[in-house]
Design an enzyme around this catalytic site. Structure first.
Site, PDB file in Angstrom:
ATOM      1  CD  GLU A   1      -3.041  -0.995   2.119  1.00  0.00           C
ATOM      2  OE1 GLU A   1      -3.319   0.236   2.300  1.00  0.00           O
ATOM      3  OE2 GLU A   1      -3.844  -1.888   1.768  1.00  0.00           O
ATOM      4  CD  GLU A   2       6.091   2.801   2.739  1.00  0.00           C
ATOM      5  OE1 GLU A   2       6.565   3.782   2.394  1.00  0.00           O
ATOM      6  OE2 GLU A   2       5.670   2.075   4.026  1.00  0.00           O
ATOM      7  NE  ARG A   3       7.946  -1.778  -1.170  1.00  0.00           N
ATOM      8  CZ  ARG A   3       8.482  -2.517  -1.093  1.00  0.00           C
ATOM      9  NH1 ARG A   3       7.800  -3.274  -1.526  1.00  0.00           N
ATOM     10  NH2 ARG A   3       9.425  -2.301  -0.797  1.00  0.00           N
TER      11      ARG A   3
END
Length: 428
Positions: A283-285
């Site tokens: 999700e961060e990427r």
């Protein structure tokens, strides 16, 4: 007063994060920049997504952008103040469970927020917001106990506290398996010793989502995630790091000396921390790739406007074929990145594993950010080297995209793993 879009979305949101949700996939390839916010033919966004973005844009224009230059100069923005404003408006828990203050919507709404945050006129503030909403909390929301979520997730979504993520260390950045910080179980506590590096919001944070070794087992099965209150005895914020870019976001080096963390603050199961963190990274990427779209689009438009006005040798700079051809190439690359991000998000909210696509999007985002800002800065000439223009700030800030959250080289390794092209380890 509750924004109209908030009530509408709360009524629409049925799925509890992270279950798959519905999305609108209409047959159009038009993009969603600031100039296309009312587009009715978006690939994954509905009118509710655009209503959310429009509401957020009002906050950005009124509460954030007028102060960005001041925060950049001071090297820190008031995180508690900004997060409280965003939390009150519902932007810090868009895809988090409703019982903890979130809206319970699917991940595409978080991506709409990430895109709109790209209209903040610096990289540091949106990055810190992303840590608060989509980097330090996904594992907590998915695997944490009700008690831990009530104590940490609820106030984080409300903007009452500032969260940070403690993964990287001086000797273990992208090599997450190589971290050395330990959290040893002693009675009802974990005793934490070690240190973390490059911690976004580390100087202002109230709690940390900490990854630490909780046993001496195999490196992929000996780690756990803990919610660590930053005011516990033994937590030392060693220094505020002076950075090349992202200057409005405070970044800290932090040490832990016999810090006793209640064992009930464990997120999920002991030994599952590496797996949980890998899930958080996806999700961060995707967030990072979505967030860079608007800044790149904005600096591209500013460059077009500037080169159209600025004349050399009796004609606008834009009229040189090498300039307008290059801008056309870069715009094409930006639209390709946008399409990759939307495809990955559409598949993700349907419950698919998008590790490969998320890694590709992160890789392309970092490389395109470097390429596009470098070319645009060149077309600005001497003005591009001045701090007063957006292109120079984005040139500095966006360099982190190829490093933070997993370097380009790590993204390539992940992609190769899914392609089955990595060299096999030789056993004697």
């Amino acid at each position: 007063m509750v924004p109209r879009w908030l009530g509408l979305l709360a009524r629409k949101g049925q799925a509890k994060w992270p279950l798959p949700g519905r999305t609108s996939c209409r047959p159009s390839s038009s993009s969603s920049g600031a100039g296309a916010i009312s587009d009715r033919n978006h690939l994954i966004y509905t009118q509710e997504h655009f209503a959310l973005r429009a509401s957020l844009r009002k906050i950005i224009d009124k509460e954030i952008n007028p102060f960005v230059d001041k925060w950049e100069e001071e090297g820190q923005f008031p995180a508690h103040q900004v997060f409280k404003t965003l939390g009150k408006a519902g932007f810090l828990g868009v895809n988090k469970p409703t019982e903890y203050g979130g809206l319970g919507l699917d991940f595409s709404y978080s991506m709409a927020v990430a895109e709109e945050l790209g209209n903040i006129q610096c990289g540091g503030v949106p990055m810190a917001i992303g840590v608060q909403s989509d980097m330090a909390t996904p594992a907590l929301a998915r695997f944490g106990s009700d008690e831990v979520k009530q104590q940490f997730l609820t106030p984080t979504i409300a903007g009452d506290v500032v969260a940070c993520l403690g993964v990287s260390e001086p000797e273990a950045g992208s090599d997450v398996a190589g971290i050395k910080t330990k959290a040893i179980r002693k009675g009802d506590d974990y005793v934490v010793n070690g240190g973390k590096m490059w911690i976004t919001s580390g100087c202002q944070a109230d709690w940390m989502c900490l990854l630490a070794n909780t046993s001496d087992g195999p490196p992929h099965r000996n780690k756990s995630l803990l919610c660590l209150p930053m005011k516990l005895p033994g937590v030392h914020v060693a220094k505020k790091i002076d950075k090349m870019g992202m200057r409005s976001s405070d970044t800290a080096q932090i040490f832990f000396e016999d810090v006793r963390v209640p064992s009930k603050y464990l997120i999920g199961e002991e030994g599952m921390g590496f797996t949980y963190q890998m899930l958080q990274f996806q999700e961060e990427r995707l967030w990072a790739a979505a967030n860079i779209l608007a800044p790149l689009e904005n600096v591209m438009q500013e460059t077009i406007d500037y080169t159209r006005r600025r004349k050399t040798f009796n004609q606008p700079i834009l009229y040189n074929q090498t300039v307008h051809f290059r801008l056309a190439e870069l715009t094409t690359e930006l639209e390709l990145l946008r399409s990759l991000v939307y495809r990955a998000v559409a598949l993700y909210i349907q419950g698919n594993d998008v590790t490969k696509l998320a890694s590709m999007a992160k890789l392309k985002a970092g490389r395109l950010a470097r390429e596009l800002t470098d070319s645009c800065l060149q077309f600005w000439g001497g003005m591009g080297f001045m701090n007063e223009v957006l292109v120079s700030r984005l040139y500095r800030d966006s360099r982190l995209v190829s490093i933070g959250g997993g370097s380009d080289e790590v993204m390539l390794s992940i992609i190769c793993k899914y392609m089955d092209t990595l060299p096999k380890k030789q056993h004697p």
